[in-house]
Structures are given as C-alpha cells and as structure tokens.
Write an enzyme that holds these catalytic residues in place. Structure first.
Site, PDB file in Angstrom:
ATOM      1  CG  HIS A  17      50.886  56.023  56.496  1.00 46.99           C
ATOM      2  ND1 HIS A  17      51.508  54.853  56.853  1.00 46.99           N
ATOM      3  CD2 HIS A  17      51.149  56.216  55.184  1.00 46.99           C
ATOM      4  CE1 HIS A  17      52.145  54.367  55.794  1.00 46.99           C
ATOM      5  NE2 HIS A  17      51.929  55.167  54.774  1.00 46.99           N
ATOM      6  CE  LYS A  30      59.904  46.950  62.407  1.00 50.73           C
ATOM      7  NZ  LYS A  30      60.275  48.324  62.840  1.00 50.73           N
ATOM      8  CE  LYS A  45      54.957  50.706  70.556  1.00 53.20           C
ATOM      9  NZ  LYS A  45      54.452  50.278  69.271  1.00 53.20           N
ATOM     10  NE  ARG A  46      59.818  59.799  66.954  1.00 48.06           N
ATOM     11  CZ  ARG A  46      60.168  60.743  66.078  1.00 48.06           C
ATOM     12  NH1 ARG A  46      60.771  60.420  64.962  1.00 48.06           N
ATOM     13  NH2 ARG A  46      59.927  62.019  66.336  1.00 48.06           N
ATOM     14  CB  THR A  53      55.585  47.897  61.257  1.00 46.77           C
ATOM     15  OG1 THR A  53      56.268  49.099  61.632  1.00 46.77           O
ATOM     16  CG2 THR A  53      54.649  48.162  60.099  1.00 46.77           C
ATOM     17  CE  LYS A  72      53.932  55.511  67.915  1.00 46.42           C
ATOM     18  NZ  LYS A  72      53.777  54.250  67.152  1.00 46.42           N
TER      19      LYS A  72
END
Ligand SMILES: *Cc1c(COP(=O)(O)O)cnc(C)c1O
Length: 813
Positions: free
Chosen positions: A359, A659, A547-548, A655, A553
C-alpha cells in the site's frame, strides 16, 4: 420478510409493541434504529445460514481477506439498499411519521480503520458479496475504533471512540467458535526416529472469540441473497491461566494483570496510518489476528476431509499490507509442527496460498520489527522466520554470487530487524500495487531487486470503491437521474455509466444534474449551519479536501493558497472572483506534530477569513471535525472541486479521488496514484492537472537540485504567505505558533515541494474559476467525470483479484 410497504409497517409496529412495550408515538429514534436493525439482522441470519450451507455443499474455493482495519461505517442504510428494501422501508416509515435519514444518524460508525487502507477493505467486502464470491473478512473487534476528533480553539483533541456503547446490532458473538492464541514460552526440541519435533511450554494463552457480521451482497434481481462473513476477533482471558497461576503459587494481582493485558490486545486501533508503530502491543494484535484467523480458516477446511496438499486449491489468504504477514510463518508452523509436513512441502503450500497487497512506498511506513521482540512474543514463529531467511539468503547467494550488497538489501532479517515486506514477498505468490503508477514504482525502484527475482509475482490492481455506498446510497437523486436516463443495468455493470455521456450536453439532463448538486450542497450547508452556527454560501464553489492529514497529501499547500487568495482580495477589493468555500476534513495522528499544526493553521485562517467583512462573501473556509465514513457520505455528493494534490509518487492510489469523481466533482490534482488513470480517461478538458511529475520528484530526491529558498525569494506571493506564518498580524497570533511549518519549508527545504508546485497550483485554480463561470461547460465536464467513474468501482477491482490472483468464481451466477 415483507412483500410491500403495508406488510412492512405491520411487522415493524408489531415489533415495536412486542419488543419495547410502547406505543409508536412514544418511541425514540434510537428505539426505531434498534428495532429496525434487529429485524433486518434476524432476517439476514436465515439467508446467511443458507449461503454458508451452499458454500459448504459446493466446496467453492474461499478467500479470506486479512486486515488489521475495516473502516465500514454505518450499515443500516447500506444493508437496506443491498437487500432491496430501501424504498419500501423509507416510505413505510414516512407513513408513520418517521424519517429514515434521522434513524440512520442513530447508528455509530464502525470506525475500525484509519483511512484509505481500511476503507478499501470495507469496499472489497461489499463487492465480494455483491458479485457472489465466497470471500470473507478477518479482522479485530477493537473496543475503541479510530478516535473521535473535536476541534477546541482550533486544535485537534482526541476522544475515545466508544462505538460499542449502545451495542452493535449487526454482530453475532460466536463463543462456540473461540480459539486459543498462545504467546511467549520456551520452545522444546525432541528427536524421534531422526526427525525433530518442536513444542512450546509455559506460554501464555488467550481466547480469541469471534464476532460475526453478515456482509450482505446487493440482491438486485437475483433470486437469493449472497451473504458472506466479516469475522472480528475479540481477546478474552482464559480461566485456566488463573488456575495455573494459583497452582504455581502466584497471587491474585498477577491474575488481574494477566486479565488486563489480555483485554488490551483488542482494546484499540492504532491511530496512525503512515508511520509504522513498533510497539509490542501492536505486534501482539498482529499475531492475535493471524493465529486466530488461521485456526478458524483451517477448522473450516478440515470439514472437507481433504489433505493439506490441496489447501491452495480450496483457500486463498490475502494480506492487506504487511500487517498480517505473520500468517506466513504461522501457516508454516501449523503445517510442520501439527500436520507433519517437511519444510519444502510446507513452504510450497504456504506460498501458493498467500497473496499480498503493498500500500505504500513511504519508508517511514515500512514495518521492521526488532527480531528480539518477535522471538520473545512467539519463539517458534521466530525460529521459522529465521529459517526462511537463511534459506532465502542462501538461494540469493547462489544466484548472485558476486553481489553481496544485493543479498544484504534483500535479506528478510538484517541487523536484528525483520523486514515484513521482504517476508511477505518471499512467502506469497502474488504481490500487487494499488494503481498503475504505484506498481511501476514498486517494480522499477522500491522493490526492483525483488521484481528481478520474481517478475511473475508482481501485478497491478488499481483500487476501487463500492458505487453502492458512494453513489447509490450517498447520492440517491443522482442515482435516480442516471437510471431514468439509461436504465438501471449500470448498477450491476458500473462501466455502463459511460452511457450518460450522450447526455453530457443535453440541456434537460444538465439542468437536473445541476439541481441535484445544488440540493446536495444545501444539505451539507444545513449540516454545517446546524453544527457550527455559521452561514454557508451555497452559490459558491464547494472546494473539498477530505482525507487523513499528512505532509505528503499537502493540505498545507491548499491552505497557503487560500491565504494567497485572501491577500489578493484584501489588496484588490474589486477583484472579481467566483465565491469559493474551501472545505477540509482530516484527522491527524495524535503524535504527529506538523499535521496538528496544519489543522491549527487551517482553523486560524478560517477564523480570519470567515469573519472579515471585506472577503466573507467571496471566500470561506470550513474545517469539519471528525472526518469519518458517515461524514464523507455527506460531504462528497456536495463537492464541486476535488483536491487530490499529493506530492507526485507519494500517494499509492487514493480512493477519495474516485468517490468525488463518481459524484461529479472536478479534480484538481497531481499526476499521482490513480489520478493518472483518471486523467487517461478524462484528459485536460475534464481535469485540472498541475505540478511536478513522479519522475521529476524522484529525480530531485536522488540528485538534489531543488532550493525552496530560491522560490521563496523570487515569488512575492509565496514570500508573503510564508512570512505570514511567523509574523503576527493577518493570521498568526504570535511568531512561534506556526514556526515549525515555516521551518519545514525553508530550513527543511520543503521536502514535499509545496513551494515548487505553488505557481502551477494557483494557475490551475484560475482555470477552475474560469471553467466554473461557464456553467454549461462545467456540467458537461462533471457528467464526463461521472460517466468515466465506472472503472473505479471496486466491482472491477475485485473481479481482477478474483480471476488473476485468487482464481475464484462467483457462486451460482
Ligand atoms: C475514502 C476515505 C479515505 C481515503 O481518502 P484518500 O483521499 O484516498 O486518502 C479516508 N477516510 C475516509 C473516512 C474515507 O471514506
């Protein structure tokens, strides 16, 4: 169970009277939730038994998906949907003056995961059942899920997530299926007829008690339900240990300590998804899951009365990241010590049974356990890992006699550390990445040596999401619009969503799509207004990053850009800007200081911007606390813009991007993870790409050549916002609060290339604004996004795992 609305109402009301002894007008929403979910669970129970009977009779190959995380969220609405009862129940309750939406709010999220990895496992379970595969989840029933986030004075505060407090209606405790898991002790060796036998004494035993949750597949027009099992293990003390303790003269307090240490095994989920946590308790959780899961898998297999030679034909065990890698040496142990296999045969069976998904390539997330820790906690398992390593290294030395460095790099045990990814690769027949780019990076860079050794083991399986939860349940109006236009075959063949392309310029379709988006935005706005008491401009662009929170990110880049927009508006009050509402949702790992500072910064900027009369009509920022599956279901259908702005090469897949695309948001993003595959279908017309490519980023890391300070000095927009981090005034209250964020950019040379990508990011936002001004064009692009999102249904992903890795077929389809 019930054929129509009237029958449902009758049965429901009977249940209310018989189970609660109250008249209908006195029941609370909580009561209704409990009655309704219990009715469904009991009904599902019968169908569940039928599926299990069928699977036994057909001797279908079974897949077991082992994962330390299952981020399933709420079940009531999705179970109703999959059972084909959603509309009947919704309308039936409406007749009785009850809103199903409000009832759904009573359910606590099952938050047994951190983020993408755990949510992927949950989407996979839904697809496995909906496609009719015999595929089960195996995880831990944490008493506390991922912490609940509160924002106090702009800072994240963590509260325990006591999700079981009111009971979890969907689970069934199966005490009759409990198994014993053993920790510690001493290994004894005994020789008989020239063979070595191993046994362990003085171990500490705990019970693993399974709680089964039915995973109900989408029924559609199938005659029968397909219901798989998510088996979650809970740790309980073994009374025998008390007796043994007493017999050996131990005292009462020792036993209490034992009790407490046992219960801690399944007490809580580790709240970090990107830094490996080398704690003994975490290792215990991992072995607990592997040992309990394997015992129950093999117990089921034993009923077939087949030799273990056939295990790989009947069973596939998949490990979600390296967290359950101990299943490899544990299966070796059982085959050799309990089933009488020699090494080579046991190894062959093990490798053909296990497959592994990687991952991440973030080095800080790669698991490396101190050998000593494994040796103490599971001595026999450690002996086997050591032997696997010895044989593996010997094979490598034979193959690469002139390359000792390569052998050292590939070793499973090195420098007294066990590298779990190496063990997972050596002991499985398939290793997959989660998006094309990620798999390429694994093959060409991070795991190149392993790829050269086992090229046939490496493959890609681009992630997916279940369109049943993320489109049909989260956005029912859009779902109806699609079905009204192209029929409902897309529901079971999501790639047929492309059928709506022919309406992408159809005025009536566009208008309806726009009205649905507007309605969803109003819905989210009232949630925000109710919870936070602030007004939301629903005519603004809803620009969403959920998101986290992690440096890679780049929520930091997003908020720096917001600061820049603010400065621009302040210096040019007449600046004609389409109103923007920036919406954030993100949990930070409790010990991750920079992430927590970023949350504080977002809230600080929000506070300034939302309260400044000069800009508040044009610019707003909201940080929505406690991002979770149920909150995601509220935010995502309302999004106009999806922020997928990770430093290229760092996001394995993502992901959330899928969505949002499926719900008609346009993406601003980097060429990273699955964004690349979205872009292949959407092109520049329908997506806003910016920034460095993965190759460029990796080249900088390898060869240097990036100087953040040069950019800071040469771009006045950047200098202004960066200085504002440490200059009391516009945003900061003092010079130290955001000092570490400031220093990460300049002293730390901006490891994630925020300043490098700032200019092209800002330029993409200008393009977004221009695009939004042309509503017809915008809607066309939005429809293109929805139309091409079918590829990202987890039904496609699971179909590929099934045929290419697990070699399983749907049952009775
Ligand atoms: C989908 C999802 C994630 C993953 O989001 P990414 O943007 O892919 O990181 C995390 N948390 C929740 C609650 C989700 O539903």
């Amino acid at each position: 169970m019930f054929k129509n609305k009237e029958e449902f109402k009758q049965i429901f009301q009977n249940n209310v009277v018989s189970k609660l002894g109250k008249p209908l007008d006195e029941v609370s929403n909580e009561d209704v939730y409990t009655i309704l979910s219990r009715m469904l669970r009991e009904f599902a129970g019968r169908e569940w038994a039928a599926t299990n009977r069928e699977l036994r009779q057909d001797q279908e190959k079974q897949v077991y998906y082992l994962s330390l995380e299952f981020l399933i969220g709420r079940l009531l609405g999705n179970n109703l949907l999959n059972m084909g009862m959603l509309k009947t129940v919704k309308e039936g309750l409406e007749d009785l003056g009850i809103s199903l939406g409000e009832i759904e709010e009573e359910e606590a999220d099952a938050g047994l995961g951190n983020g993408g990895l755990g949510r992927l496992a949950a989407c996979f379970l839904d697809s496995l059942a909906s496609l009719g595969y015999a595929g089960h989840g195996c995880g831990i029933r944490y008493q506390y899920g991922l912490f609940e986030q509160k924002i106090v004075d702009g800072n994240q505060v963590e509260l325990p997530d006591d999700w079981l407090q009111k009971g979890f209606e969907w689970e069934v405790r199966r005490a009759d299926r409990k198994v014993e898991v053993r920790f510690g002790g001493q290994v004894e060796t005994r020789e008989e007829d020239g063979e070595l036998y191993f046994s362990t004494r003085d171990y500490e035993a705990v019970w693993a008690v399974p709680y089964d949750v039915p995973v109900i597949g989408y029924k559609g027009s199938n005659p029968d339900y397909h219901i798989n099992t998510l088996r979650l293990w809970s740790a309980e003390p073994v009374r025998e240990m008390a007796n043994r303790n007493m017999a050996s003269g131990g005292n009462y307090y020792n036993y209490l300590n034992y009790n407490r240490s046992v219960e801690s095994i399944s007490e809580f989920l580790y709240p970090d998804d990107s830094h490996y946590e080398g704690r003994l308790l975490r290792l215990k959780q991992q072995y607990f899951l592997c040992s309990a899961g394997l015992q129950s898998i093999l117990r089921t297999y034993d009923k077939l009365n087949l030799s273990y030679d056939h295990l790989p034909d009947q069973i596939a065990i998949h490990i979600n990241d390296t967290h359950p890698t101990l299943v490899i040496p544990e299966l070796m142990r059982i085959l050799m010590d309990e089933k009488g296999y020699g090494w080579d045969a046991a190894w062959d069976i093990t490798c053909r049974t296990v497959s592994y998904t990687n991952h991440t390539i973030l080095s800080e997330a790669l698991e490396r356990w101190p050998a000593q820790m494994i040796r103490e906690l599971m001595p026999r398992v450690y002996m086997i890992i050591d032997e696997i390593n010895t044989r593996f290294c010997k094979m490598l030395m034979d193959k690469y006699p002139d390359d000792p460095d390569r052998v050292a790099h590939m070793a499973i045990v090195y420098d007294d550390q066990v590298k779990m990814a190496h063990l997972a690769i050596a002991g499985s027949h398939s290793i997959n990445g989660v998006a094309a780019l990620h798999t390429d990076i694994l093959k060409e860079r991070e795991m190149r040596n392993f790829y050269e050794l086992y090229p046939q083991r490496f493959n890609n399986k681009t992630n997916g999401i279940t369109h049943r939860r993320w489109l049909m349940h989260a956005n029912p109006e859009l779902c109806d619009l699609i079905s009204d236009s192209i029929g409902s075959r897309w529901i079971t063949h999501p790639q047929e969503l492309v059928g709506i392309l022919k309406y992408s310029e159809d005025a009536a379709f566009q208008e309806k799509a726009a009205a649905i988006k507007q309605h969803n935005k109003q819905h989210l706005a009232s949630y925000i207004e109710q919870k936070y008491g602030t007004v939301v401009n629903t005519e603004s662009i809803f620009d969403v990053q959920v998101k986290r929170l992690h440096a890679y990110k780049r929520q930091f880049l997003n908020i720096l850009h917001v600061m820049y927009l603010y400065n621009q508006l302040k210096s040019m009050p007449s600046h004609d800007m389409v109103p923007r509402t920036f919406i954030f949702g993100a949990k930070a790992a409790p010990g991750y200081y920079l992430a927590k500072s970023t949350i504080k910064l977002i809230n600080t900027v929000a506070n300034v911007v939302n309260n400044d009369p000069d800009v508040k009509d044009k610019l707003n920022v909201f940080f929505l606390e406690n991002y979770s599956v149920s909150l995601a279901e509220k935010i995502i259908p309302a999004a106009d813009v999806s922020e997928q702005i990770s430093t290229a090469s760092k996001e394995a897949s993502g992901t959330g991007n899928m969505k949002l695309m499926m719900n008609g948001a346009l993406t601003i993003g980097t060429m990273d993870g699955a964004n690349v595959e979205m872009y292949e279908m959407l092109g520049d017309a329908n997506m806003f790409m910016f920034g460095l490519t993965a190759d460029q980023v990796m080249n900088y890391y390898q060869h240097g050549g990036y100087n953040a300070r040069d950019i800071y000095n040469s771009d006045p927009r950047i200098k202004e916002v960066v200085d504002q981090l440490v200059t009391p005034g516009a945003f900061a209250q003092n010079s130290y609060e955001f000092d570490s964020l400031y220093r990460s950019l300049l002293d730390g040379n901006d490891e994630y290339f925020m300043l490098k990508d700032f200019d092209s990011y800002a330029e993409s936002h200008v393009q977004i604004e221009a695009a939004y001004r042309n509503q017809k064009d915008w809607l066309k692009r939005s429809i293109h996004n929805i139309a091409h999102s079918g590829k990202f249904s987890s039904d496609r992903t699971i179909g590929q795992y099934a045929s290419e890795i697990w070699k399983i077929h749907p049952v009775n389809k």
